[in-house]
Each structure stands twice: as C-alpha cells, then as structure tokens.
Design a protein around this motif. Structure first.
Motif, short mmCIF file in Angstrom:
data_model
loop_
_atom_site.label_atom_id
_atom_site.label_comp_id
_atom_site.label_asym_id
_atom_site.label_seq_id
_atom_site.Cartn_x
_atom_site.Cartn_y
_atom_site.Cartn_z
N VAL A 105 3.22 -24.61 -24.81
CA VAL A 105 2.89 -23.51 -24.93
C VAL A 105 2.08 -22.81 -25.99
CG1 VAL A 105 3.58 -20.38 -24.02
CG2 VAL A 105 4.97 -22.85 -23.04
N THR A 106 3.34 -23.09 -27.06
CA THR A 106 2.33 -22.37 -28.12
C THR A 106 1.05 -23.09 -28.76
OG1 THR A 106 4.67 -21.89 -29.93
CG2 THR A 106 2.75 -21.93 -30.63
N SER A 107 0.87 -24.06 -28.08
CA SER A 107 0.01 -25.19 -28.93
C SER A 107 -1.51 -25.11 -28.03
CB SER A 107 -0.37 -26.77 -28.62
OG SER A 107 -0.09 -27.23 -27.16
N LEU A 124 -1.72 -21.55 -26.85
CA LEU A 124 -2.28 -20.20 -26.99
C LEU A 124 -3.07 -20.06 -28.27
CD1 LEU A 124 -2.23 -17.29 -27.23
CD2 LEU A 124 0.56 -17.15 -28.20
N CYS A 125 -2.72 -21.06 -29.38
CA CYS A 125 -2.86 -20.82 -30.79
C CYS A 125 -4.55 -21.66 -30.18
CB CYS A 125 -2.25 -21.89 -31.35
SG CYS A 125 -0.77 -20.42 -31.60
N PHE A 163 -3.90 -14.87 -31.76
CA PHE A 163 -2.53 -15.11 -32.41
C PHE A 163 -2.93 -16.90 -32.76
CE2 PHE A 163 -0.91 -11.58 -30.43
CZ PHE A 163 0.27 -11.78 -31.20
N THR A 164 -3.43 -17.37 -33.42
CA THR A 164 -3.57 -18.68 -33.88
C THR A 164 -2.72 -19.51 -34.93
OG1 THR A 164 -4.64 -17.54 -36.17
CG2 THR A 164 -6.01 -17.37 -34.21
N MET A 167 0.68 -20.57 -35.52
CA MET A 167 1.68 -20.68 -34.60
C MET A 167 3.47 -20.83 -34.83
SD MET A 167 0.65 -25.26 -33.49
CE MET A 167 1.52 -25.47 -32.21
N VAL A 210 4.14 -18.10 -33.10
CA VAL A 210 4.51 -18.18 -31.62
C VAL A 210 5.81 -18.93 -31.37
CG1 VAL A 210 3.89 -18.73 -29.37
CG2 VAL A 210 1.57 -17.78 -31.48
N ASP A 211 6.26 -19.90 -32.27
CA ASP A 211 7.25 -20.72 -32.31
C ASP A 211 8.48 -20.10 -32.06
OD1 ASP A 211 5.89 -23.06 -31.71
OD2 ASP A 211 5.86 -23.87 -33.77
N LEU A 216 9.17 -18.00 -28.98
CA LEU A 216 9.49 -18.24 -28.18
C LEU A 216 10.68 -18.67 -28.23
CD1 LEU A 216 6.40 -20.57 -27.05
CD2 LEU A 216 7.20 -18.38 -26.03
#
Lengths: 267, 267
Positions: free
Chosen positions: A134-136, A138-139, B120-121, B123, B126-127, B130
C-alpha cells in the motif's frame, strides 16, 4: 472520457513494478511492442537475476534492436531507498522527446493465506505487508508525479493492478483483500484530484501464475482453496498474455472513466 | 441475521478504543447504561488525562455506583506494547459471569487532509498512519478473539467505526479514505470467517466533533472543505449522542447482516 483512440502508447517512459515475472513481465513485453522508437522501460523487481534476463531478452527483441532503452532497478519497494532508486532511474531515462509517462503499480505480494484473521496478532508482520503493498504504491506514484509534473504535450497514465479482492472479502485472504482495497482507494482519490491524469484500476482476472499456484495450495479456507483448484483443473485461469492484451486495448481505446475499477470480465 | 431482540447488552466486557473523547466517549457512556451489573468497560486512548476524567465521571454515574468496573489503558495502539497492554487489561477485567465480549474499534486519526495524493512521498508518514489506523485494528481484534475464544454461552461482537470515506473517494483525504477502506475490508473478511461472531461496520455520519472542526478548517480541496463548512453552518452535523443512540439500537435489535456496512442514514 476521451474520444481519442490511439494506435500506440506514444514515445513513452514506462515504469513497471514487479516486472520480473508473471503479469508484470507480460506488461513489459506488451508495452515494448506498443511504444514508439525513442521510448524507455524502467523495470523494477526484487529479483535481479530474473530482471536482467528479461532485460537481455528485450534488448534482442525487435523493439530493442531499434533502440528501446530498458533499465533495471533491483529494489525492495517496501524500503524508502528502493523507491528513491526507481525515481532516480526514471529521471535519468527521461528525455525531452518523451510524450507519455506510464506508471504501472503491479508489484504485490499475496501475504500468508494459510491463516485466518484471528491469527494476525503480530503488528510487524501486518505493517510490513502494508508497507510493501500500500505505502509503496502511494509514495512511488506521488514521487513519479512530482518528478514529471503536468506539462503541455505530456500525457500521464497511472495504472494500478487491482483484483476482485479489492471489492469482495475472501476467507483466509485478509492481507491481500485489505491491501487491494486500500490501494484501489488511493487511486480513486488520485483520479478525483488530478483530472489531467488518466488513472486505471485494472483487475486482470485469475491468472495462471506462480501466485495462483500458491493460492490453490496454501489457502486455509477449504471452499476458497477448492474454487482456485477447480478453476485450474477446468482450464478457467487466464493467461497473462490474454489478460494483458485486454489491458493494452483499454489503454489504446482510452475511453475508460479515470479512477474506475475495470475488470477483465467486463470487457 | 438473528431473530432475537435484546433489551440490554448483557453482562458485558466492553473494550472501546479512542474512548477519551468524541464518538468513543459517547459509546462508553451509552454502553455503561446498557450493560447489566457485573460488567466492565476497558477504555483505551492516548490521552491519559481525558481518559481518567471519564473514568471518574463513570464511577459516579448510576452504573458506576452499582459496581460497573471501569479500567483505563493509556496506550498508543500504533505500538505493539500498547496493544498488549489492552489485551492484558481486558483479560484481567474478565470474570466467569461475563456473557458478552464487545470490542469497539473506534480509535482513528484523520491524517493530514491539507495535502493531495501527489505530496505523499514519505513512506514513514504513510506507514505510521496505516499502523495506527489499519494494523492496530486487525491485530487488536485478532488478539482479543484469541484471548476470548468461542465458548458456549459467550456472545462476541466486534464493531468497526467506519465512514462514507471507506466507500467513496474524497479529494485531499487520501490517508483517511485509504485507511477506512482497508479497515472495513478486514472486518468483512472476519465476518466471512467467523460465523459465530457478530461483526458490524457502523458509519456514524458527519459528527460534530473536534475531527470535523479540523476537516472544515484544514481540508485542502476547496469544494470538499466547503461541503463540511456548509454542513456545520446549516446545522447538518449530527451529535455523537444521536448517532450513538442509533448504533445502540442496531446492537440491541441484532438483526444486521454480520460484516455489512450500516450507515446511520440507512437506519
């Protein structure tokens, strides 16, 4: 919607994750045949050997012989430095002649399908799954959009390889279903935010790949496992080639609603 | 579906995350009034002061005066040790008389709504989102189900506080939409896997809470921001009390399909 119908993908920079095997590998081959001379592929995977073998084969193909640039990035997209390496290599592969940026978020892992929800008590395991799946995406997408901003004459297409699992729960597939649902939402939001982009959530159907073999042998739930075995035994699995041909047609026809979930069985 | 209709929640152990304020706090109050004597609430939040204030108020309430046990766990659910503390305290609060385990996965953060997907670059950002919003609800639910396995005479209910954002993309709300979509899928899979459980994805509507204030002041997208401001100005926000009353009615009526998304506006 667009009324234009394309005969090729243009002079494109195609960034494809999970390109070393399965559906990603087929996408790389198909795109190599649909891009114009002067294009470049940036292929990303964790497995260096498979990736370099693909690179060598593509170099000897018709497209390779007329100058298609094929770059490999051996990287773990669950790590920030892996992602940065993809962005750097993509920037290096760009030239002023490129008129189409295509990012294919294909890399994904199945997660452990041999267990049920109630067994997932380990946060580190779940965090790591979500980071990679998911994160990867998006980023990486955000980074590529920043590296190649909107610009007259430059088309930008972002593809997410999704699944029926993004829409429908399957017993013992909690990580995969959750990851696919999350990922699809990212690209639906993106499509709303960036009307100049073309965003496609493509669900390729049940493919005859290594992931399917794991699915039919390891899935904990007997009914779900049997449905995969039955599809295999009855020849209902699709080849990557057939499913990818449909994906390429969707891209060339270019009349899908940006952000929509397009299932191969709806085509 | 069940044909039973309940007049109370039974002699219950209620574990409520994000209980210190907003909707979680209202759930704690409502459940305290609907459980039978001999019940216990385990309230979880990051903010110790607010949580202890609630505990003191509940102790002085009618339920508190007749012996409702109220335990506080000050914990960050984004961390494994926070989650373990909740499970331990829940086990300590269990007694043989308890006939209903209720887990309310309410804790959630909005994420940064002042930015678009393309920003949103990072990680790690975002991690971390989540982990708090998705991983923790999966791992806490799994841990509680393991700690209190299926057993004759013991009802088990798992509630996920979801949102329209789980189903529909909103510009500049990528983290929230993605987290809610992911979370809802976890509980849909769980409902498929565990037919003895009651699993409810409850969408409480736009509530007049601190989170809504942030939403209408910080949302980057002007149209989305205005829709929140308009709802506030036109008195369309719901009180936590009204929305929670509907949730309690759903639980008592107990005729929802396990795993379904129940929106307050559908009731």
């Amino acid at each position: 919607m667009s009324s234009t119908e394309y005969r090729d993908l243009g002079r494109a920079l195609c960034i494809i994750t999970g390109a070393s095997r399965g559906f990603g590998r087929t996408i790389a081959w198909n795109m190599s045949r649909l891009v114009k001379p002067g294009s470049a592929l940036v292929l990303v995977a964790r497995s260096g050997d498979d990736l370099r073998a693909l690179q060598a084969e593509l170099a000897e193909s018709e497209a390779g012989r007329v100058g298609l640039v094929v770059e490999c990035v051996v990287a773990d997209l669950g790590q920030a430095d892996g992602l940065e390496a993809v962005v750097r290599r993509s920037q290096d592969s760009f030239s002023e002649d490129i008129d189409h940026i295509i990012l294919v978020n294909n890399a994904a892992s199945l997660g452990d399908v041999s267990r049920y929800v109630k067994s997932f008590t380990n946060m580190a395991e779940v965090d790591s799954y979500l980071s990679l799946n998911v994160t990867s995406s998006l980023c990486l997408t955000a980074s590529i959009l920043q590296a190649f901003p909107q610009c007259p004459g430059l088309r930008r297409t972002v593809i997410n390889i999704t699944s029926l699992c993004a829409l429908q729960p399957f017993r013992s597939w909690v990580l995969y279903c959750t990851g696919k649902a999350a990922r699809e939402m990212i690209f639906r939001v993106l499509a709303e935010e960036e009307p100049d982009l073309r965003v496609l959530n493509y669900s390729p159907g049940p493919l005859d790949t290594a992931m399917q073999m794991v699915a039919r042998s390891r899935t904990a739930d007997p009914t779900v496992r049997k449905s995969f075995s039955d599809m295999f035994a009855q020849g209902q699995l699709l080849t990557c080639e057939d499913s990818c041909a449909k994906l390429m047609k969707v891209l060339l026809d270019d009349n899908y609603t940006s952000g929509a979930h397009i299932d191969i069985y709806d085509l």
